[in-house]
Motif scaffolding. Structure first.
Motif, PDB file in Angstrom:
ATOM      1  N   GLU A   1     -41.650 -20.352 -11.943  1.00 18.84           N
ATOM      2  CA  GLU A   1     -42.292 -20.920 -13.133  1.00 18.84           C
ATOM      3  C   GLU A   1     -42.341 -19.889 -14.250  1.00 18.84           C
ATOM      4  O   GLU A   1     -41.995 -20.185 -15.402  1.00 18.84           O
ATOM      5  CB  GLU A   1     -43.708 -21.380 -12.789  1.00 18.84           C
ATOM      6  N   THR A   2     -42.763 -18.678 -13.922  1.00 24.08           N
ATOM      7  CA  THR A   2     -42.861 -17.624 -14.927  1.00 24.08           C
ATOM      8  C   THR A   2     -41.505 -17.338 -15.554  1.00 24.08           C
ATOM      9  O   THR A   2     -41.392 -17.160 -16.772  1.00 24.08           O
ATOM     10  CB  THR A   2     -43.436 -16.340 -14.309  1.00 24.08           C
ATOM     11  N   ALA A   3     -40.449 -17.289 -14.743  1.00 24.02           N
ATOM     12  CA  ALA A   3     -39.105 -17.035 -15.270  1.00 24.02           C
ATOM     13  C   ALA A   3     -38.691 -18.130 -16.249  1.00 24.02           C
ATOM     14  O   ALA A   3     -38.113 -17.848 -17.306  1.00 24.02           O
ATOM     15  CB  ALA A   3     -38.107 -16.943 -14.119  1.00 24.02           C
ATOM     16  N   ALA A   4     -38.983 -19.386 -15.905  1.00 16.81           N
ATOM     17  CA  ALA A   4     -38.626 -20.495 -16.792  1.00 16.81           C
ATOM     18  C   ALA A   4     -39.416 -20.424 -18.096  1.00 16.81           C
ATOM     19  O   ALA A   4     -38.870 -20.658 -19.190  1.00 16.81           O
ATOM     20  CB  ALA A   4     -38.880 -21.823 -16.085  1.00 16.81           C
ATOM     21  N   LEU A   5     -40.693 -20.080 -17.993  1.00 16.79           N
ATOM     22  CA  LEU A   5     -41.528 -20.022 -19.193  1.00 16.79           C
ATOM     23  C   LEU A   5     -41.178 -18.838 -20.073  1.00 16.79           C
ATOM     24  O   LEU A   5     -41.244 -18.919 -21.304  1.00 16.79           O
ATOM     25  CB  LEU A   5     -43.006 -19.966 -18.793  1.00 16.79           C
ATOM     26  N   LYS A   6     -40.793 -17.729 -19.466  1.00 16.95           N
ATOM     27  CA  LYS A   6     -40.346 -16.584 -20.263  1.00 16.95           C
ATOM     28  C   LYS A   6     -39.089 -16.949 -21.050  1.00 16.95           C
ATOM     29  O   LYS A   6     -38.939 -16.564 -22.218  1.00 16.95           O
ATOM     30  CB  LYS A   6     -40.084 -15.381 -19.368  1.00 16.95           C
ATOM     31  N   LEU A   7     -38.194 -17.674 -20.424  1.00 19.75           N
ATOM     32  CA  LEU A   7     -36.987 -18.105 -21.124  1.00 19.75           C
ATOM     33  C   LEU A   7     -37.348 -19.030 -22.281  1.00 19.75           C
ATOM     34  O   LEU A   7     -36.831 -18.889 -23.396  1.00 19.75           O
ATOM     35  CB  LEU A   7     -36.036 -18.805 -20.149  1.00 19.75           C
ATOM     36  N   ALA A   8     -38.261 -19.972 -22.034  1.00 20.34           N
ATOM     37  CA  ALA A   8     -38.683 -20.884 -23.089  1.00 20.34           C
ATOM     38  C   ALA A   8     -39.327 -20.127 -24.243  1.00 20.34           C
ATOM     39  O   ALA A   8     -39.046 -20.384 -25.422  1.00 20.34           O
ATOM     40  CB  ALA A   8     -39.660 -21.912 -22.519  1.00 20.34           C
ATOM     41  N   THR A   9     -40.184 -19.161 -23.915  1.00 29.43           N
ATOM     42  CA  THR A   9     -40.864 -18.393 -24.955  1.00 29.43           C
ATOM     43  C   THR A   9     -39.886 -17.518 -25.723  1.00 29.43           C
ATOM     44  O   THR A   9     -39.996 -17.362 -26.943  1.00 29.43           O
ATOM     45  CB  THR A   9     -41.966 -17.521 -24.324  1.00 29.43           C
ATOM     46  N   ARG A  10     -38.920 -16.959 -25.032  1.00 29.50           N
ATOM     47  CA  ARG A  10     -37.937 -16.099 -25.678  1.00 29.50           C
ATOM     48  C   ARG A  10     -37.224 -16.824 -26.803  1.00 29.50           C
ATOM     49  O   ARG A  10     -36.934 -16.244 -27.854  1.00 29.50           O
ATOM     50  CB  ARG A  10     -36.935 -15.609 -24.632  1.00 29.50           C
ATOM     51  N   PHE A  11     -36.940 -18.107 -26.604  1.00 23.47           N
ATOM     52  CA  PHE A  11     -36.210 -18.866 -27.615  1.00 23.47           C
ATOM     53  C   PHE A  11     -37.113 -19.846 -28.371  1.00 23.47           C
ATOM     54  O   PHE A  11     -36.628 -20.767 -29.010  1.00 23.47           O
ATOM     55  CB  PHE A  11     -35.033 -19.602 -26.963  1.00 23.47           C
ATOM     56  N   VAL A  12     -38.405 -19.625 -28.300  1.00 24.14           N
ATOM     57  CA  VAL A  12     -39.386 -20.385 -29.065  1.00 24.14           C
ATOM     58  C   VAL A  12     -39.250 -21.885 -28.777  1.00 24.14           C
ATOM     59  O   VAL A  12     -39.124 -22.711 -29.676  1.00 24.14           O
ATOM     60  CB  VAL A  12     -39.266 -20.096 -30.587  1.00 24.14           C
ATOM     61  N   ALA A  13     -39.271 -22.223 -27.509  1.00 21.18           N
ATOM     62  CA  ALA A  13     -39.198 -23.616 -27.084  1.00 21.18           C
ATOM     63  C   ALA A  13     -40.597 -24.146 -26.795  1.00 21.18           C
ATOM     64  O   ALA A  13     -41.516 -23.390 -26.492  1.00 21.18           O
ATOM     65  CB  ALA A  13     -38.329 -23.744 -25.838  1.00 21.18           C
ATOM     66  N   LYS A  14     -40.756 -25.440 -26.872  1.00 23.02           N
ATOM     67  CA  LYS A  14     -42.015 -26.102 -26.554  1.00 23.02           C
ATOM     68  C   LYS A  14     -42.018 -26.416 -25.058  1.00 23.02           C
ATOM     69  O   LYS A  14     -41.116 -27.089 -24.564  1.00 23.02           O
ATOM     70  CB  LYS A  14     -42.153 -27.387 -27.361  1.00 23.02           C
ATOM     71  N   ALA A  15     -43.027 -25.916 -24.353  1.00 22.87           N
ATOM     72  CA  ALA A  15     -43.008 -26.032 -22.896  1.00 22.87           C
ATOM     73  C   ALA A  15     -44.338 -26.528 -22.358  1.00 22.87           C
ATOM     74  O   ALA A  15     -45.392 -26.355 -22.971  1.00 22.87           O
ATOM     75  CB  ALA A  15     -42.666 -24.684 -22.260  1.00 22.87           C
ATOM     76  N   SER A  16     -44.287 -27.144 -21.184  1.00 25.04           N
ATOM     77  CA  SER A  16     -45.494 -27.572 -20.489  1.00 25.04           C
ATOM     78  C   SER A  16     -45.288 -27.417 -18.996  1.00 25.04           C
ATOM     79  O   SER A  16     -44.154 -27.407 -18.507  1.00 25.04           O
ATOM     80  CB  SER A  16     -45.845 -29.029 -20.824  1.00 25.04           C
ATOM     81  N   VAL A  17     -46.386 -27.288 -18.269  1.00 20.75           N
ATOM     82  CA  VAL A  17     -46.354 -27.177 -16.818  1.00 20.75           C
ATOM     83  C   VAL A  17     -47.390 -28.122 -16.247  1.00 20.75           C
ATOM     84  O   VAL A  17     -48.527 -28.190 -16.730  1.00 20.75           O
ATOM     85  CB  VAL A  17     -46.659 -25.738 -16.343  1.00 20.75           C
ATOM     86  N   THR A  18     -47.016 -28.843 -15.214  1.00 22.63           N
ATOM     87  CA  THR A  18     -47.940 -29.711 -14.489  1.00 22.63           C
ATOM     88  C   THR A  18     -47.977 -29.231 -13.051  1.00 22.63           C
ATOM     89  O   THR A  18     -46.931 -29.155 -12.402  1.00 22.63           O
ATOM     90  CB  THR A  18     -47.487 -31.183 -14.542  1.00 22.63           C
ATOM     91  N   ARG A  19     -49.173 -28.903 -12.552  1.00 27.08           N
ATOM     92  CA  ARG A  19     -49.289 -28.292 -11.236  1.00 27.08           C
ATOM     93  C   ARG A  19     -50.243 -29.054 -10.330  1.00 27.08           C
ATOM     94  O   ARG A  19     -51.177 -29.715 -10.777  1.00 27.08           O
ATOM     95  CB  ARG A  19     -49.844 -26.869 -11.347  1.00 27.08           C
ATOM     96  N   GLY A  20     -50.030 -28.864  -9.013  1.00 25.86           N
ATOM     97  CA  GLY A  20     -50.989 -29.285  -7.999  1.00 25.86           C
ATOM     98  C   GLY A  20     -51.365 -30.757  -8.081  1.00 25.86           C
ATOM     99  O   GLY A  20     -50.521 -31.639  -8.246  1.00 25.86           O
ATOM    100  N   GLU A  21     -52.675 -31.026  -7.968  1.00 19.69           N
ATOM    101  CA  GLU A  21     -53.160 -32.406  -7.964  1.00 19.69           C
ATOM    102  C   GLU A  21     -52.875 -33.110  -9.283  1.00 19.69           C
ATOM    103  O   GLU A  21     -52.830 -34.338  -9.334  1.00 19.69           O
ATOM    104  CB  GLU A  21     -54.661 -32.420  -7.662  1.00 19.69           C
ATOM    105  N   LYS A  22     -52.686 -32.330 -10.351  1.00 17.71           N
ATOM    106  CA  LYS A  22     -52.359 -32.925 -11.637  1.00 17.71           C
ATOM    107  C   LYS A  22     -51.036 -33.687 -11.579  1.00 17.71           C
ATOM    108  O   LYS A  22     -50.811 -34.626 -12.360  1.00 17.71           O
ATOM    109  CB  LYS A  22     -52.272 -31.819 -12.696  1.00 17.71           C
ATOM    110  N   LEU A  23     -50.165 -33.311 -10.645  1.00 20.69           N
ATOM    111  CA  LEU A  23     -48.904 -34.049 -10.482  1.00 20.69           C
ATOM    112  C   LEU A  23     -49.159 -35.505 -10.144  1.00 20.69           C
ATOM    113  O   LEU A  23     -48.445 -36.405 -10.611  1.00 20.69           O
ATOM    114  CB  LEU A  23     -48.055 -33.394  -9.383  1.00 20.69           C
ATOM    115  N   LEU A  24     -50.175 -35.772  -9.326  1.00 17.96           N
ATOM    116  CA  LEU A  24     -50.499 -37.155  -8.984  1.00 17.96           C
ATOM    117  C   LEU A  24     -51.055 -37.896 -10.194  1.00 17.96           C
ATOM    118  O   LEU A  24     -50.712 -39.055 -10.439  1.00 17.96           O
ATOM    119  CB  LEU A  24     -51.504 -37.184  -7.831  1.00 17.96           C
TER     120      LEU A  24
END
Length: 496
Positions: A167-190
């Protein structure tokens, strides 16, 4: 860096590419001492043979390297990559043209890759190549850097690249190129309707999650990449045997491929609206692990019977593809280390791909050959579709028999794609069992290079993008990166 950064020095050692056709002329043009040395060594220009020629003063007069004849049935344009690991330190130049100078130059860089996270780096000075005239070195470095990024992810063992780290690697890539990103984890997936991702990953002590980022202008053609991010696959309750589990750190190779391709596209400022969706899990065993015979809903509304817990990759891709499909992208591509059946059919070097779009299939095949990034089309054979019909639910995650496993897996994924204008699925291996030219033993990023070429040809790329952000800013801008809670989280809007 395997390329010489300064202007080519006058004493750069020449590399002569020779075949059975060209060797007589090259030999005739050599100075007397190197020519006599080649004769004394009984040099023959067989493909891959290398001979370092001494000068009369005891230095290096040149290098002879054998390549295939122009009329050879099979030619390896990456063969010159062997030079990067065979030559002594020094600065070299191509004295004449290999069959494809661009691919030969790329091969030199790809061959120089080493995974050194857990070993002391070799202090020996690597050979440097002067950029050949007419070759776009910036583009080659862009591609090679992204491949290196993907290889590093795949090579890293699961104790250091679990769901949090991917997850961190993906978000670092998104931040590097100023992309809009979101993460959904755990019970929030349901709560957010990703039940299959949750079911696969809930038995791990690292919560399952889905990373989703978007980059590029809203009015550009929509290109969406989906990558399977299973950081380790035990097989679940249908546990794998020891031999099959040994390489399961690479089961996130689809995610690494999607991220590597995304890096190429963003770094080239591709004229697309890029979306990257990575479902991330560990398929572990615990009291709450999914069981054979369980039935789960999917994001699309189809119910899925679990015929085998080791067929987990298609489950997380199903929810991710359903999400991607809702946006009706112009081009939807997914990557997954999905089936052993693909390796039985085509081996480790030739990933199968699936699509219903004849024009796209032709483009993929053409760019694969041109980029020396080979793939092979297998059919979405409609008569086999009934093999994944469920007895109690709408469909089962495996077929009842052992035949056509890669095809039935692709047909399973097709059930979750409806609105996308065109879609292709790549069943990659993401690993080199043995070292080959430009392909060191270990992790490999397959199909990304050809698709970068394809997308660039379709939609174009603009000038340089903004300089990458300093990674030290990431934690300040994305405060939840070190948060191990199971709650869903989202970035602030990072778009400019």
């Amino acid at each position: 860096m395997p390329f010489h950064k300064a202007e080519a020095p006058a004493d750069a050692v020449p590399i002569f590419f020779v075949s059975a056709e060209t060797w007589p002329q090259v030999r005739a043009d050599l100075p007397a001492a190197p020519a006599a040395f080649a004769a004394a060594c009984d040099f023959e220009p067989t493909p891959g043979r290398l001979l370092i020629l001494p000068s009369a003063e005891g230095g290096l007069a040149g290098v002879l390297f054998g390549i295939e004849r122009k009329d050879a049935k099979a030619r390896d344009p990456f063969l010159p990559g062997r030079l990067a690991t065979s030559l002594p330190s020094g600065v070299y130049r191509f004295a004449n043209q290999p069959h494809d100078v661009t691919l030969a130059t790329l091969a030199f860089m790809l061959s120089s890759y080493r995974f050194t996270r857990y070993k002391k780096k070799d202090d020996a000075q690597a050979p440097e190549l002067c950029p050949p005239e007419g070759v776009d070195i910036e583009r080659i470095m862009r591609i090679a850097s992204a491949v290196e990024f993907g290889r590093d992810l795949i090579n890293t063992p699961a104790n250091d690249l679990g769901p949090d780290a991917l997850e961190t690697a993906a978000l670092k890539l998104a931040t590097r190129f100023v992309a809009k990103a979101s993460v959904t984890r755990g019970e929030k997936l349901l709560q957010m309707n990703y039940p299959l991702i949750h079911a696969v990953g809930r038995a791990s002590d690292k919560a399952p999650r889905l990373v989703d980022f978007v980059w590029g202008p809203k009015d550009a053609p929509k290109v969406t990449l989906v990558g399977k991010g299973v950081c380790f696959d035990t097989g679940g309750l249908d546990i794998k045997p020891e031999s099959a589990m040994l390489l399961m750190k690479k089961d996130m190779g689809g995610a690494a491929t999607a991220l590597a391709l995304a890096q190429m596209l963003m770094d080239a400022n591709a004229s697309v609206r890029l979306r990257v969706i990575v479902p991330i899990v560990e398929n572990a065993i615990a009291g709450n692990a999914m069981r054979p015979g369980d039935i789960y809903p999917s994001r699309k509304g189809l119910t899925v019977e679990i015929g085998n817990t080791d067929a987990e990759g298609r489950l997380i891709l199903a929810d991710a593809l359903a999400l991607a499909d809702e946006d009706a992208p112009d081009l939807l591509l997914d990557f997954a280390t999905l089936t052993g059946a693909a390796r039985v059919a085509l081996g480790p070097d030739l990933p199968p791909f699936y699509t219903m779009d004849e024009a796209l299939a032709a483009e993929i095949a053409r760019h694969g050959m041109q980029a020396n990034d080979p793939v092979w089309r297998l059919p979405l054979w409609d008569p086999y579709d009934k093999l994944i019909d469920g007895k109690v639910g709408n469909l089962c995650n495996i077929s009842a028999g052992s035949f056509a496993g890669s095809i039935t897996a692709a047909l399973f994924l097709r059930r979750f794609v409806e609105k996308a204008k065109t879609w292709a699925h790549f069943d990659i291996y993401a690993w080199n069992p043995t070292a080959k030219s430009a392909r060191p033993e270990g992790a490999e990023v397959q199909a990304a290079r050809l698709l970068f070429d394809l997308i660039e040809a379709r939609y174009g790329c603009k000038a340089k993008v903004n300089e990458p952000n300093d990674n030290r800013k990431i934690v300040r801008r994305v405060g939840f990166l070190d948060d191990d809670s199971d709650e869903g989280s989202a970035f602030d809007d990072l778009m400019p």
